[in-house]
Design an enzyme around this catalytic site. Structure first.
Site, PDB file in Angstrom:
ATOM      1  N   ARG A 294       0.822  -1.215   0.000  1.00 39.59           N
ATOM      2  CA  ARG A 294       0.000   0.000   0.000  1.00 39.59           C
ATOM      3  C   ARG A 294       0.855   1.264   0.000  1.00 39.59           C
ATOM      4  O   ARG A 294       0.485   2.257   0.635  1.00 39.59           O
ATOM      5  CB  ARG A 294      -0.939   0.031   1.220  1.00 39.59           C
ATOM      6  CG  ARG A 294      -1.899  -1.142   1.309  1.00 39.59           C
ATOM      7  CD  ARG A 294      -3.118  -0.890   0.442  1.00 39.59           C
ATOM      8  NE  ARG A 294      -4.176  -1.839   0.763  1.00 39.59           N
ATOM      9  CZ  ARG A 294      -5.293  -1.514   1.388  1.00 39.59           C
ATOM     10  NH1 ARG A 294      -5.514  -0.276   1.766  1.00 39.59           N
ATOM     11  NH2 ARG A 294      -6.201  -2.414   1.609  1.00 39.59           N
TER      12      ARG A 294
ATOM     13  N   ARG B 179      -3.093   7.090   1.363  1.00 37.83           N
ATOM     14  CA  ARG B 179      -3.471   8.289   2.103  1.00 37.83           C
ATOM     15  C   ARG B 179      -2.395   8.882   3.001  1.00 37.83           C
ATOM     16  O   ARG B 179      -2.501  10.026   3.408  1.00 37.83           O
ATOM     17  CB  ARG B 179      -4.727   8.003   2.935  1.00 37.83           C
ATOM     18  CG  ARG B 179      -5.982   7.991   2.083  1.00 37.83           C
ATOM     19  CD  ARG B 179      -7.134   7.427   2.859  1.00 37.83           C
ATOM     20  NE  ARG B 179      -6.859   6.028   3.142  1.00 37.83           N
ATOM     21  CZ  ARG B 179      -7.649   5.246   3.877  1.00 37.83           C
ATOM     22  NH1 ARG B 179      -8.730   5.744   4.417  1.00 37.83           N
ATOM     23  NH2 ARG B 179      -7.352   3.984   4.053  1.00 37.83           N
TER      24      ARG B 179
ATOM     25  N   ARG C 284      -6.841  12.773  -4.593  1.00 36.32           N
ATOM     26  CA  ARG C 284      -8.127  12.176  -4.235  1.00 36.32           C
ATOM     27  C   ARG C 284      -9.195  13.222  -3.949  1.00 36.32           C
ATOM     28  O   ARG C 284     -10.389  12.916  -3.986  1.00 36.32           O
ATOM     29  CB  ARG C 284      -7.941  11.238  -3.038  1.00 36.32           C
ATOM     30  CG  ARG C 284      -7.402   9.870  -3.426  1.00 36.32           C
ATOM     31  CD  ARG C 284      -8.514   8.929  -3.895  1.00 36.32           C
ATOM     32  NE  ARG C 284      -9.305   8.454  -2.772  1.00 36.32           N
ATOM     33  CZ  ARG C 284     -10.509   8.875  -2.438  1.00 36.32           C
ATOM     34  NH1 ARG C 284     -11.105   9.778  -3.168  1.00 36.32           N
ATOM     35  NH2 ARG C 284     -11.136   8.396  -1.391  1.00 36.32           N
TER      36      ARG C 284
ATOM     37  N   ASP D   8      -7.291  -2.000  -6.911  1.00 36.78           N
ATOM     38  CA  ASP D   8      -7.792  -2.621  -5.678  1.00 36.78           C
ATOM     39  C   ASP D   8      -8.164  -4.063  -5.975  1.00 36.78           C
ATOM     40  O   ASP D   8      -8.548  -4.388  -7.098  1.00 36.78           O
ATOM     41  CB  ASP D   8      -9.010  -1.872  -5.139  1.00 36.78           C
ATOM     42  CG  ASP D   8      -9.265  -2.286  -3.692  1.00 36.78           C
ATOM     43  OD1 ASP D   8      -8.606  -1.721  -2.801  1.00 36.78           O
ATOM     44  OD2 ASP D   8     -10.076  -3.196  -3.463  1.00 36.78           O
TER      45      ASP D   8
ATOM     46  N   TYR E 167     -15.346 -11.049   0.740  1.00 31.57           N
ATOM     47  CA  TYR E 167     -15.885  -9.705   0.522  1.00 31.57           C
ATOM     48  C   TYR E 167     -17.211  -9.764  -0.237  1.00 31.57           C
ATOM     49  O   TYR E 167     -18.150  -9.033   0.072  1.00 31.57           O
ATOM     50  CB  TYR E 167     -14.893  -8.847  -0.272  1.00 31.57           C
ATOM     51  CG  TYR E 167     -13.821  -8.223   0.587  1.00 31.57           C
ATOM     52  CD1 TYR E 167     -14.130  -7.225   1.508  1.00 31.57           C
ATOM     53  CD2 TYR E 167     -12.499  -8.619   0.480  1.00 31.57           C
ATOM     54  CE1 TYR E 167     -13.145  -6.650   2.300  1.00 31.57           C
ATOM     55  CE2 TYR E 167     -11.506  -8.044   1.272  1.00 31.57           C
ATOM     56  CZ  TYR E 167     -11.849  -7.063   2.174  1.00 31.57           C
ATOM     57  OH  TYR E 167     -10.882  -6.496   2.961  1.00 31.57           O
TER      58      TYR E 167
HETATM   59  O1  CP3 Z   1      -0.154  -1.117  -2.575  1.00 28.84           O
HETATM   60  C1  CP3 Z   1      -0.450  -0.180  -3.351  1.00 28.84           C
HETATM   61  O2  CP3 Z   1       0.079   0.947  -3.290  1.00 28.84           O
HETATM   62  C2  CP3 Z   1      -1.441  -0.480  -4.456  1.00 28.84           C
HETATM   63  C3  CP3 Z   1      -2.775  -0.188  -4.158  1.00 28.84           C
HETATM   64  C4  CP3 Z   1      -3.664  -1.147  -3.366  1.00 28.84           C
HETATM   65  C5  CP3 Z   1      -4.873  -0.678  -2.809  1.00 28.84           C
HETATM   66  N1  CP3 Z   1      -5.554  -1.744  -2.322  1.00 28.84           N
HETATM   67  C6  CP3 Z   1      -5.313   0.720  -2.806  1.00 28.84           C
HETATM   68  C7  CP3 Z   1      -6.346   1.157  -1.850  1.00 28.84           C
HETATM   69  C8  CP3 Z   1      -3.585  -2.511  -3.131  1.00 28.84           C
HETATM   70  C9  CP3 Z   1      -2.462  -3.494  -3.466  1.00 28.84           C
HETATM   71  C10 CP3 Z   1      -4.789  -2.891  -2.475  1.00 28.84           C
HETATM   72  C11 CP3 Z   1      -5.100  -4.273  -2.108  1.00 28.84           C
HETATM   73  C12 CP3 Z   1      -6.238  -4.519  -1.203  1.00 28.84           C
HETATM   74  N2  CP3 Z   1      -7.476  -3.909  -1.201  1.00 28.84           N
HETATM   75  C13 CP3 Z   1      -6.253  -5.546  -0.231  1.00 28.84           C
HETATM   76  C14 CP3 Z   1      -5.134  -6.515   0.027  1.00 28.84           C
HETATM   77  C15 CP3 Z   1      -4.082  -5.898   0.860  1.00 28.84           C
HETATM   78  C16 CP3 Z   1      -4.425  -5.805   2.321  1.00 28.84           C
HETATM   79  O3  CP3 Z   1      -4.402  -4.682   2.842  1.00 28.84           O
HETATM   80  O4  CP3 Z   1      -4.678  -6.862   2.926  1.00 28.84           O
HETATM   81  C17 CP3 Z   1      -7.497  -5.503   0.406  1.00 28.84           C
HETATM   82  C18 CP3 Z   1      -7.954  -6.399   1.536  1.00 28.84           C
HETATM   83  C19 CP3 Z   1      -8.271  -4.467  -0.220  1.00 28.84           C
HETATM   84  C20 CP3 Z   1      -9.671  -4.086   0.088  1.00 28.84           C
HETATM   85  C21 CP3 Z   1      -9.723  -2.674   0.526  1.00 28.84           C
HETATM   86  N3  CP3 Z   1      -9.637  -1.586  -0.327  1.00 28.84           N
HETATM   87  C22 CP3 Z   1      -9.861  -2.185   1.846  1.00 28.84           C
HETATM   88  C23 CP3 Z   1      -9.964  -3.033   3.099  1.00 28.84           C
HETATM   89  C24 CP3 Z   1      -9.859  -0.785   1.756  1.00 28.84           C
HETATM   90  C25 CP3 Z   1     -10.020   0.214   2.855  1.00 28.84           C
HETATM   91  C26 CP3 Z   1      -8.725   0.307   3.529  1.00 28.84           C
HETATM   92  C27 CP3 Z   1      -8.533   1.602   4.195  1.00 28.84           C
HETATM   93  O5  CP3 Z   1      -7.347   1.815   4.435  1.00 28.84           O
HETATM   94  O6  CP3 Z   1      -9.481   2.350   4.450  1.00 28.84           O
HETATM   95  C28 CP3 Z   1      -9.696  -0.427   0.401  1.00 28.84           C
HETATM   96  C29 CP3 Z   1      -9.601   0.947  -0.146  1.00 28.84           C
HETATM   97  C30 CP3 Z   1      -8.255   1.310  -0.678  1.00 28.84           C
HETATM   98  N4  CP3 Z   1      -7.515   0.519  -1.505  1.00 28.84           N
HETATM   99  C31 CP3 Z   1      -7.562   2.533  -0.455  1.00 28.84           C
HETATM  100  C32 CP3 Z   1      -6.372   2.447  -1.208  1.00 28.84           C
HETATM  101  C33 CP3 Z   1      -5.314   3.503  -1.349  1.00 28.84           C
HETATM  102  C34 CP3 Z   1      -8.066   3.714   0.344  1.00 28.84           C
HETATM  103  C35 CP3 Z   1      -9.030   4.439  -0.535  1.00 28.84           C
HETATM  104  C36 CP3 Z   1      -9.028   5.922  -0.390  1.00 28.84           C
HETATM  105  O7  CP3 Z   1      -8.237   6.609  -1.086  1.00 28.84           O
HETATM  106  O8  CP3 Z   1      -9.846   6.445   0.372  1.00 28.84           O
END
Ligand code: CP3
Length: 349
Positions: free
Chosen positions: A24, A28, A37, A73, A151
């Site tokens: 990640r 943010r 964003r 994502d 999910y």
């Molecule tokens: O790693 C990177 O920089 C690439 C981007 C990436 C995102 N999601 C961006 C994201 C990757 C590799 C993911 C994978 C992802 N998404 C996973 C597997 C990794 C892990 O953390 O276990 C999972 C379970 C998800 C599902 C998901 N998407 C969740 C649980 C959330 C909310 C998390 C939070 O921090 O609030 C997201 C949203 C998300 N995916 C964001 C980002 C940058 C936040 C969105 C925003 O900008 O508001």
């Protein structure tokens, strides 16, 4: 020259230091990300190659890690299969799967037509990275079938992920069919990402650790094995991340992945002992430790590296995604501490 991360994945002992990137790493905690964003919602960023490339590049410029991971994502393919996904900011399913009929109604999307924004972003990213150096790897990714299924069958917000196993007991055939469909979509999606220019892919089974070994062998491992076999046959390496997986490590060695990405629950020397030298390891600093003083981050990172017996077959990373309020300079401190090499340049800290 092959990117350092690929040489590490090949378990080559000839690398001078471990490669490092941060799960990640685009997100943010970076001011530039928050600014972008404000103008574009999350799904628009994922689905617009120019925006996805811009966000993927932000941590490359700031942290200079050894790999970029394409911004997207794990739920993007679920959306293409017919699940309406929102982010608030955590994922919410507007029409979660409730029955066998809902599984039957899921579509197998054409990657070329419906997920081509990802492959386009990857080929654009390839150009950006190649212009910087020949040493940076580009990673594609997808969610593992078990985690995606968890999910897709629940509206959210998500906490314990127990409903995946509940659904599997109530709708045995439908669960098998859902996992089968996801295996096919994820395999094709990962191979398409590699063909577009990714050097390797990471498969996220973030919620695999909620399962016992027996249930993991039933509901997750066989599907992951098929995906790894498909991607391997196409000629590309797979990194498998499974959250909370200490109890699963002996099982995960059977996954066919080239590398296991582990969390912080076990120190790396114990991980090495369990998984053996035939498979690479990635991890495993607790992301909460990035809130420490810079000197503490430095020392913890160096201590993490010093646990390892091996000099190849290792990629430094966190044990899970970086937290959204992490001070960016602390993330930089982590990357820098790894890039000093196996032996620290300055031991007087
Ligand atoms: O790693 C990177 O920089 C690439 C981007 C990436 C995102 N999601 C961006 C994201 C990757 C590799 C993911 C994978 C992802 N998404 C996973 C597997 C990794 C892990 O953390 O276990 C999972 C379970 C998800 C599902 C998901 N998407 C969740 C649980 C959330 C909310 C998390 C939070 O921090 O609030 C997201 C949203 C998300 N995916 C964001 C980002 C940058 C936040 C969105 C925003 O900008 O508001």
């Amino acid at each position: 020259m092959k990117p350092l991360l690929l040489r590490a994945l090949e378990n080559s002992d000839s690398i001078s230091r471990p490669p490092v990137w941060i799960m990640r790493q685009a997100g943010r905690y970076m001011e530039e990300y928050r600014a972008l964003r404000e103008k574009h919602d999350f799904l628009t960023v994922c689905r617009t190659p120019e925006l996805a490339v811009e966000v993927t590049m932000q941590p490359i410029r700031f942290l200079n890690p050894d790999a970029a991971i394409i911004f997207s994502d794990i739920l993007i393919p679920a959306a293409a299969m017919g699940i309406e996904v929102d982010f608030a900011p955590g994922p919410v399913m507007r029409n979660p799967i409730k029955s066998a009929a809902d599984v039957d109604a899921l579509r197998l999307p054409s990657i070329e037509k419906e997920l081509n924004f990802t492959t386009t972003a990857i080929s654009m990213m390839r150009g950006e990275l190649d212009a910087l150096s020949d040493d940076k790897a580009l990673l594609g990714f997808a969610g593992a079938p078990w985690t995606l299924a968890c999910y897709m069958i629940e509206r959210g917000p998500f906490k314990h992920f127990e409903n995946g196993l509940v659904f599997a007991q109530r709708f045995k055939k439908a669960m098998d069919s859902l996992l089968d469909k996801l295996t096919s979509v994820v395999s094709d999606y990962l191979i398409a990402q590699c063909e577009a220019g990714a050097n390797a892919v990471q498969l996220f089974d973030s919620w695999g650790g909620v399962l016992s070994t027996e249930d993991y062998q039933r509901y997750s491992l066989p599907y992951i094995r098929r995906i790894c076999e498909n991607v391997r046959r196409a000629g590309y390496p797979v990194i498998l991340y499974v959250g909370g997986s200490s109890h699963l490590l002996p099982t995960l060695v059977e996954s066919g992945a080239h590398c296991l990405s582990v969390d912080w629950r076990l120190p790396l020397d114990q991980v090495e002992k369990i998984v053996g030298s035939g498979i690479a390891v990635q991890g495993n600093l607790n992301p909460a430790h990035l809130y420490g003083q810079p000197s503490e981050i430095y020392n913890r990172t160096r201590a993490m590296l010093s646990k390892l017996e091996r000099r190849g077959g290792f990629i430094a990373n966190l044990g899970h995604g970086i937290l959204p309020t992490t001070p960016p300079e602390n993330a930089f401190q982590f990357v820098r501490a790894v890039q000093e090499g196996w032996e620290p340049a300055n031991t007087t800290r």
